[in-house]
Design an enzyme around this catalytic site. Structure first.
Site, PDB file in Angstrom:
ATOM      1  N   LYS A  22      -6.878   2.791 -12.435  1.00  0.00           N
ATOM      2  CA  LYS A  22      -6.259   3.269 -11.186  1.00  0.00           C
ATOM      3  C   LYS A  22      -4.741   3.169 -11.251  1.00  0.00           C
ATOM      4  CE  LYS A  22      -5.984   0.341  -7.528  1.00  0.00           C
ATOM      5  NZ  LYS A  22      -4.667   0.147  -6.911  1.00  0.00           N
ATOM      6  N   ASN A  23      -4.240   1.998 -11.643  1.00  0.00           N
ATOM      7  CA  ASN A  23      -2.795   1.779 -11.551  1.00  0.00           C
ATOM      8  C   ASN A  23      -2.002   2.483 -12.658  1.00  0.00           C
ATOM      9  OD1 ASN A  23      -3.178   0.419  -9.212  1.00  0.00           O
ATOM     10  ND2 ASN A  23      -2.924  -1.639 -10.080  1.00  0.00           N
ATOM     11  N   ARG A  93       0.076   2.190  -0.479  1.00  0.00           N
ATOM     12  CA  ARG A  93       1.505   1.914  -0.674  1.00  0.00           C
ATOM     13  C   ARG A  93       2.060   2.609  -1.905  1.00  0.00           C
ATOM     14  NH1 ARG A  93       3.521  -2.231   1.921  1.00  0.00           N
ATOM     15  NH2 ARG A  93       5.065  -2.480   0.285  1.00  0.00           N
ATOM     16  N   CYS A 117       1.637  -5.631   4.322  1.00  0.00           N
ATOM     17  CA  CYS A 117       0.223  -5.329   4.113  1.00  0.00           C
ATOM     18  C   CYS A 117      -0.526  -6.635   3.950  1.00  0.00           C
ATOM     19  CB  CYS A 117       0.032  -4.419   2.914  1.00  0.00           C
ATOM     20  SG  CYS A 117       0.238  -5.241   1.350  1.00  0.00           S
ATOM     21  N   ARG A 122       5.883  -7.063   0.776  1.00  0.00           N
ATOM     22  CA  ARG A 122       6.010  -5.983  -0.200  1.00  0.00           C
ATOM     23  C   ARG A 122       7.107  -4.962   0.110  1.00  0.00           C
ATOM     24  NH1 ARG A 122       0.159  -3.928  -2.017  1.00  0.00           N
ATOM     25  NH2 ARG A 122       1.241  -3.342  -3.921  1.00  0.00           N
ATOM     26  N   ASP A 305      -3.862  -9.604  -9.761  1.00  0.00           N
ATOM     27  CA  ASP A 305      -5.049  -8.807  -9.416  1.00  0.00           C
ATOM     28  C   ASP A 305      -6.357  -9.465  -9.875  1.00  0.00           C
ATOM     29  OD1 ASP A 305      -3.439  -6.968  -8.200  1.00  0.00           O
ATOM     30  OD2 ASP A 305      -3.462  -5.535  -9.850  1.00  0.00           O
ATOM     31  N   ARG A 397     -11.329   1.787  -3.013  1.00  0.00           N
ATOM     32  CA  ARG A 397      -9.985   2.198  -3.431  1.00  0.00           C
ATOM     33  C   ARG A 397      -9.813   2.005  -4.929  1.00  0.00           C
ATOM     34  NH1 ARG A 397      -5.392  -0.776  -0.826  1.00  0.00           N
ATOM     35  NH2 ARG A 397      -4.404   0.562  -2.341  1.00  0.00           N
TER      36      ARG A 397
HETATM   37  N1  EPU Z   1       9.069  -6.696  -4.483  1.00  0.00           N
HETATM   38  C1  EPU Z   1      10.204  -6.757  -3.730  1.00  0.00           C
HETATM   39  N2  EPU Z   1      10.996  -5.650  -3.651  1.00  0.00           N
HETATM   40  C2  EPU Z   1      10.696  -4.483  -4.284  1.00  0.00           C
HETATM   41  C3  EPU Z   1       9.527  -4.432  -5.060  1.00  0.00           C
HETATM   42  C4  EPU Z   1       8.729  -5.565  -5.151  1.00  0.00           C
HETATM   43  O1  EPU Z   1      10.512  -7.792  -3.118  1.00  0.00           O
HETATM   44  O2  EPU Z   1      11.455  -3.512  -4.166  1.00  0.00           O
HETATM   45  C5  EPU Z   1       8.217  -7.897  -4.626  1.00  0.00           C
HETATM   46  C6  EPU Z   1       6.839  -7.717  -3.984  1.00  0.00           C
HETATM   47  O3  EPU Z   1       6.867  -7.972  -2.592  1.00  0.00           O
HETATM   48  C7  EPU Z   1       6.005  -8.697  -4.767  1.00  0.00           C
HETATM   49  C8  EPU Z   1       6.622  -8.633  -6.170  1.00  0.00           C
HETATM   50  O4  EPU Z   1       7.928  -8.105  -5.994  1.00  0.00           O
HETATM   51  O5  EPU Z   1       6.147  -9.986  -4.247  1.00  0.00           O
HETATM   52  C9  EPU Z   1       5.874  -7.774  -7.161  1.00  0.00           C
HETATM   53  O6  EPU Z   1       5.532  -6.516  -6.570  1.00  0.00           O
HETATM   54  P1  EPU Z   1       5.382  -5.174  -7.415  1.00  0.00           P
HETATM   55  O7  EPU Z   1       6.427  -4.219  -6.974  1.00  0.00           O
HETATM   56  O8  EPU Z   1       5.262  -5.465  -8.856  1.00  0.00           O
HETATM   57  O9  EPU Z   1       3.963  -4.642  -6.879  1.00  0.00           O
HETATM   58  P2  EPU Z   1       3.574  -3.133  -6.746  1.00  0.00           P
HETATM   59  O10 EPU Z   1       4.283  -2.343  -7.771  1.00  0.00           O
HETATM   60  O11 EPU Z   1       3.692  -2.717  -5.327  1.00  0.00           O
HETATM   61  C10 EPU Z   1       1.592  -3.125  -8.450  1.00  0.00           C
HETATM   62  C11 EPU Z   1       0.134  -2.807  -8.407  1.00  0.00           C
HETATM   63  C12 EPU Z   1      -0.581  -3.919  -7.637  1.00  0.00           C
HETATM   64  C13 EPU Z   1      -0.349  -5.244  -8.364  1.00  0.00           C
HETATM   65  C14 EPU Z   1       1.163  -5.504  -8.471  1.00  0.00           C
HETATM   66  C15 EPU Z   1       1.510  -6.737  -9.275  1.00  0.00           C
HETATM   67  C16 EPU Z   1       0.111  -0.401  -8.480  1.00  0.00           C
HETATM   68  C17 EPU Z   1      -0.144   0.886  -7.792  1.00  0.00           C
HETATM   69  N3  EPU Z   1      -0.054  -1.522  -7.767  1.00  0.00           N
HETATM   70  O12 EPU Z   1       2.038  -3.188  -7.098  1.00  0.00           O
HETATM   71  O13 EPU Z   1      -1.966  -3.615  -7.663  1.00  0.00           O
HETATM   72  O14 EPU Z   1      -0.942  -6.295  -7.659  1.00  0.00           O
HETATM   73  O15 EPU Z   1       1.800  -4.373  -9.114  1.00  0.00           O
HETATM   74  O16 EPU Z   1       0.974  -6.660 -10.544  1.00  0.00           O
HETATM   75  O17 EPU Z   1       0.416  -0.418  -9.666  1.00  0.00           O
HETATM   76  C18 EPU Z   1      -4.177  -3.591  -6.825  1.00  0.00           C
HETATM   77  O18 EPU Z   1      -4.455  -2.761  -7.710  1.00  0.00           O
HETATM   78  O19 EPU Z   1      -5.036  -4.166  -6.117  1.00  0.00           O
HETATM   79  C19 EPU Z   1      -2.763  -3.918  -6.587  1.00  0.00           C
HETATM   80  C20 EPU Z   1      -2.350  -4.490  -5.455  1.00  0.00           C
END
Ligand code: EPU
Length: 421
Positions: A22-23, A93, A117, A122, A305, A397
């Site tokens: 998915k990701n 998101r 969320c 996030r 995850d 999802r």
């Molecule tokens: N963060 C910030 N500011 C930003 C971006 C991130 O403060 O601009 C913080 C977040 O709040 C969090 C940390 O940095 O505390 C890491 O967040 P990240 O941006 O890496 O998460 P994401 O990109 O939104 C992806 C996966 C998630 C997975 C996380 C961490 C996708 C579509 N989603 O989310 O997957 O948990 O990386 O590995 O790739 C899931 O599949 O269930 C899922 C939640």
């Protein structure tokens, strides 16, 4: 609404195929907007988040064709809209991933600001900081981020924290920018490397994906390619933990052990027997489960995850362990539901203390997010009696045909209409 009804107690035994990730699929689908050529993806998982992304792309004027099961053609000859609306961003998101491609190709994007969320606040400040460094103007208006630029230009920046979609968004934005972009403190997840690999095959010049520093030399245009999406490491690990918690013996086929090394290390410490082949991993129970501490961290650390599913496993451990969540500040929503099933877990800040119990018992529980749902399914498979997991739309999802896959391993699980909600 639907629920899963699970009668626990049968060890899972057999082989199961892993689906496309998915990701990885989500950024790859939106990356198709970076070219006017046709992109073809194989092994696209049938998931709700994929449907949402298709809806989003259609809304932007992109053409889609599901020409056969698991295969998808995407052609962004024209982009006729630039908005990722609130209705879609609030259900997924990852919709914010359109920011990079839209800014690269069109110099314009209106993306609803995602709220908090179930797993934390996030924010997306890092995505925006990067686009600003590349020359975009960013304004917030009526809950929408309005990003504008003539042509993005290369820039150097260092992320304040590792962010997966932030790294992906800026990497996509930089492919068509003028000049060179250097991104520091990048996320190193395999899905980031997969995206870079695909973009390079499309004609991009990206170096260093999979390390902390990624360099992107902007090019004038990208072209279409055919690509098969990588296996879903989180789905694979979830099935392996299902084997572990039920005292079973499961081989996950089509997965890459190197993507789940930190999980396999933990499972081995917990007393499971692990066998690794080139394209499969087998986990066999040895009897009991040893309690072992875990701390989530960005890749190659123990994945956030996996935290919820691992906690279900440790709920049946032989002593007490600490599970610390270092990526998201509020990813413990599954704890109270596991406690309803008899688990002994206490939370203090970002750490859960899990004292193993001899057995879990079936109960009505609520899924609160995707991986929390998986954790409850795992607990239910090992529990005495019947568990009803409500709100399974979270599960849909990210887990393709999960009840079918688990049934094929001997689980007693069925989907039913939920009259309760
Ligand atoms: N963060 C910030 N500011 C930003 C971006 C991130 O403060 O601009 C913080 C977040 O709040 C969090 C940390 O940095 O505390 C890491 O967040 P990240 O941006 O890496 O998460 P994401 O990109 O939104 C992806 C996966 C998630 C997975 C996380 C961490 C996708 C579509 N989603 O989310 O997957 O948990 O990386 O590995 O790739 C899931 O599949 O269930 C899922 C939640």
């Amino acid at each position: 609404m639907e629920k899963m009804v699970i009668k626990g107690g049968s060890p899972l035994i057999g082989c199961v195929d892993v689906s496309g990730a998915k990701n990885a699929a989500l950024p790859l689908m939106v990356a198709a907007m970076l070219t006017t050529d046709e992109m073809t993806y194989h092994r696209v998982p049938a998931l709700r988040d994929i449907k949402t992304t298709k809806q989003l792309l259609l809304q932007l004027g992109v053409q889609l064709d599901d020409f056969t099961a698991g295969a998808l053609r995407i052609k962004a000859r024209e982009i006729t809209d630039h908005t990722a609306p609130y209705e879609l961003v609030k259900t997924m998101r990852a919709s914010v991933l359109v920011l990079g491609p839209l800014m690269a190709r069109e110099g314009r994007a209106d993306v609803s600001l995602p709220g908090g969320c179930a797993i934390g606040a996030r924010p997306i400040d890092q995505h925006l900081k990067g686009l600003e460094a590349m020359g975009a103007s960013i304004e917030l208006c009526n809950g929408y981020i309005q990003a504008r630029a003539n042509r993005l230009r290369g820039a150097s920046l260092s992320f304040d924290m590792k962010t997966v979609t932030g790294t992906e968004n800026l990497m996509m934005a930089a492919t068509l920018a003028k000049g060179t972009t250097v991104l520091e403190n990048c996320a190193r997840e395999p899905e980031v490397s997969e995206l870079a690999h695909v973009l390079n095959r499309m004609g991009a010049k990206i170096d260093g994906a999979g390390t902390d520093i990624i360099t992107i030399d902007g090019v004038e245009r990208l072209n279409g390619i055919v690509h098969e999406i990588m296996p879903d490491r989180i789905e694979a690990g979830t099935h392996l933990m299902a084997a572990a918690i039920t005292g079973g013996d499961v081989t996950v086929k089509g997965c890459k052990a190197e993507h789940i090394e930190s999980l396999l290390e933990k499972l081995s410490e917990a007393g499971l027997k692990i066998e690794i082949e080139e394209n499969s991993v087998r986990v066999r129970s040895n009897g009991g489960i040893k309690s072992r501490n875990a701390e989530t961290n960005p890749y190659p650390g123990f994945a956030t995850d996996f935290q919820a599913q691992y906690m279900a496993l440790m709920a049946l451990g032989d002593s007490t362990c600490l599970i610390s969540e270092q990526v998201f500040e509020n990813r413990f929503m599954h704890v109270q539901e596991l406690v309803r099933m008899g688990a002994n877990i206490r939370i203090s800040g970002r750490t859960a203390s899990v004292r193993g119990v001899r057995r879990l018992s079936g109960a009505h529980v609520q899924a609160t997010d995707l991986r929390a749902s998986a954790s409850l399914i795992l607990a239910a498979l090992a529990a005495d009696g019947i568990t009803e997991v409500h709100r399974v739309y979270h599960l849909d999802r990210g887990y393709e045909r999960i009840e079918e896959k688990l049934s094929s391993l001997g689980a007693d699980i069925r989907r039913a209409k939920d009259e309760m909600l």
